[in-house]
Design a protein around this motif. Sequence first.
Motif, short mmCIF file in Angstrom:
data_model
loop_
_atom_site.label_atom_id
_atom_site.label_comp_id
_atom_site.label_asym_id
_atom_site.label_seq_id
_atom_site.Cartn_x
_atom_site.Cartn_y
_atom_site.Cartn_z
N ASP A 160 77.30 57.90 35.79
CA ASP A 160 78.44 58.55 35.14
C ASP A 160 78.06 59.11 33.78
O ASP A 160 78.66 60.08 33.30
CB ASP A 160 79.59 57.55 34.97
CG ASP A 160 80.65 57.73 36.05
OD1 ASP A 160 80.51 58.66 36.85
OD2 ASP A 160 81.60 56.94 36.09
N LYS A 161 77.08 58.48 33.14
CA LYS A 161 76.67 58.88 31.79
C LYS A 161 75.54 59.90 31.81
O LYS A 161 75.05 60.32 30.76
CB LYS A 161 76.23 57.64 31.01
CG LYS A 161 77.29 56.55 30.92
CD LYS A 161 76.75 55.29 30.26
CE LYS A 161 77.80 54.18 30.25
NZ LYS A 161 77.26 52.92 29.68
N LEU A 162 75.12 60.28 33.01
CA LEU A 162 73.99 61.19 33.15
C LEU A 162 74.38 62.62 32.81
O LEU A 162 75.40 63.13 33.27
CB LEU A 162 73.46 61.12 34.60
CG LEU A 162 72.19 61.90 34.91
CD1 LEU A 162 71.00 61.30 34.18
CD2 LEU A 162 71.95 61.91 36.41
N LYS A 163 73.57 63.27 32.00
CA LYS A 163 73.78 64.67 31.67
C LYS A 163 72.89 65.52 32.56
O LYS A 163 71.66 65.35 32.56
CB LYS A 163 73.46 64.93 30.20
CG LYS A 163 74.40 64.21 29.22
CD LYS A 163 74.05 64.54 27.78
CE LYS A 163 75.01 63.82 26.82
NZ LYS A 163 74.69 64.11 25.39
N VAL A 164 73.50 66.42 33.32
CA VAL A 164 72.76 67.19 34.32
C VAL A 164 73.01 68.68 34.11
O VAL A 164 74.15 69.12 33.93
CB VAL A 164 73.20 66.79 35.75
CG1 VAL A 164 72.38 67.54 36.78
CG2 VAL A 164 73.06 65.30 35.95
N SER A 165 71.93 69.45 34.14
CA SER A 165 72.06 70.90 34.05
C SER A 165 72.49 71.46 35.39
O SER A 165 72.48 70.75 36.41
CB SER A 165 70.71 71.52 33.64
OG SER A 165 69.74 71.28 34.65
N ASP A 166 72.86 72.72 35.41
CA ASP A 166 73.25 73.36 36.68
C ASP A 166 72.09 73.34 37.67
O ASP A 166 72.28 73.13 38.88
CB ASP A 166 73.69 74.80 36.43
CG ASP A 166 75.00 74.87 35.67
OD1 ASP A 166 75.75 73.87 35.70
OD2 ASP A 166 75.28 75.91 35.05
N ARG A 167 70.88 73.55 37.15
CA ARG A 167 69.69 73.52 38.01
C ARG A 167 69.47 72.12 38.58
O ARG A 167 69.19 71.94 39.76
CB ARG A 167 68.46 73.95 37.20
CG ARG A 167 67.14 73.86 37.94
CD ARG A 167 67.12 74.75 39.18
NE ARG A 167 65.83 74.69 39.84
CZ ARG A 167 65.60 75.19 41.04
NH1 ARG A 167 66.58 75.80 41.71
NH2 ARG A 167 64.40 75.10 41.58
N GLY A 168 69.63 71.11 37.73
CA GLY A 168 69.48 69.74 38.18
C GLY A 168 70.51 69.37 39.22
O GLY A 168 70.21 68.64 40.18
N GLU A 169 71.73 69.85 39.04
CA GLU A 169 72.79 69.60 40.01
C GLU A 169 72.44 70.18 41.37
O GLU A 169 72.63 69.54 42.41
CB GLU A 169 74.10 70.20 39.51
CG GLU A 169 75.27 70.01 40.46
CD GLU A 169 76.52 70.73 39.99
OE1 GLU A 169 77.57 70.56 40.63
OE2 GLU A 169 76.44 71.47 39.00
#
Length: 341
Positions: free
Chosen positions: A263-272
């Motif tokens: 839940d605390k993970l920050k993900v870029s659009d590419r990572g998603e």
Amino acid sequence: MEKRREVGFDIMMPIAIFGYFLSAIAWRTTTSGGVIDGAATVYMAIGSFCLPLVLFLLGAKFLDPEREFTFKKHWLGLIKIVVSGLLWTVAYTSALYIINKAQFHPLQFLKTAYTVLPHMRYVLQLACLYVFIPVLRMIAANKKISLYFMAVSFVTASLIPMLAELPVIYRAKYLLSFTDFSLFMGYSGMLVAGYYFKANPIKRLYRSIIYALAALALAFSLAGTVGGLFDGYGLFKIAFDQCPANFVLYGLGVYVLLCTVLDKLKVSDRGEEVAKKISQCSYGSYVSSLFFIKAAAMIGISGTMFAPIAAIPLVAILCFALTYGFTYILKGVPIVRDWLV
């Protein structure tokens, strides 16, 4: 927040599949390796979260009321699961006949398919569960009914079978052998729990309680697997073989922990996008797993090629990566991607 949660669920599915590989390689080490190795039995216990975690994740996905649902789409999905399961079962069984140079016989072929391919039986069970998704969606939509359903599920399908193995009330297991609720209560209860804990993030106190129960469950499994080396028919065997409540609690602890952390993970659009593509290969990785595990063993790559404590996780990582790569390639082939993986 919602975006991170969905990416988190995409990340969790490959983790669940890796748990399966870890358990499968460890199990083969204790059987085909010719020895019962302590490290292998420990890895079996550690990886046992795989099935509960998969069910929790499927429940979080399919029981979400915000997910579009039509009966046409639902039944098409069921047909795809059945067709895929049958095709892979035929492929595996045919390969066994060719390798062993056995004469084909229809009844023996079916018997081989059922007895030698336990991991494919889970696909059939998934298809059975899939039939009841419309009903489970109605249960999951009501918080109080969900809690009641989960409680009944845990008691009837997990807790009672475990207690029935205790010497005081062991005779109850003869009755329970005719009332196996593992599929329609235990498994479906985990589906409902998967969505419940997704839709209702729990407080730190309750998370701590779940973690404590999960730790005790894992400790019980470890005691059962390691102790089973010395006492194959006593309490230790019960701890690992006859304790569904144990695996449910352990899997739930892993699920809640991963939900909280991711839940605390920050993900870029590419990572998603990458997480989504990897997650979409999970089913194909699972159904094709035995081909790669057996092929690796045939060329000497197994949990016994050197010290199992190091060999088992390395072989699991290798087979895990190969099956995902194989599935990714098949995903680019029309028709195959729709009906096989």
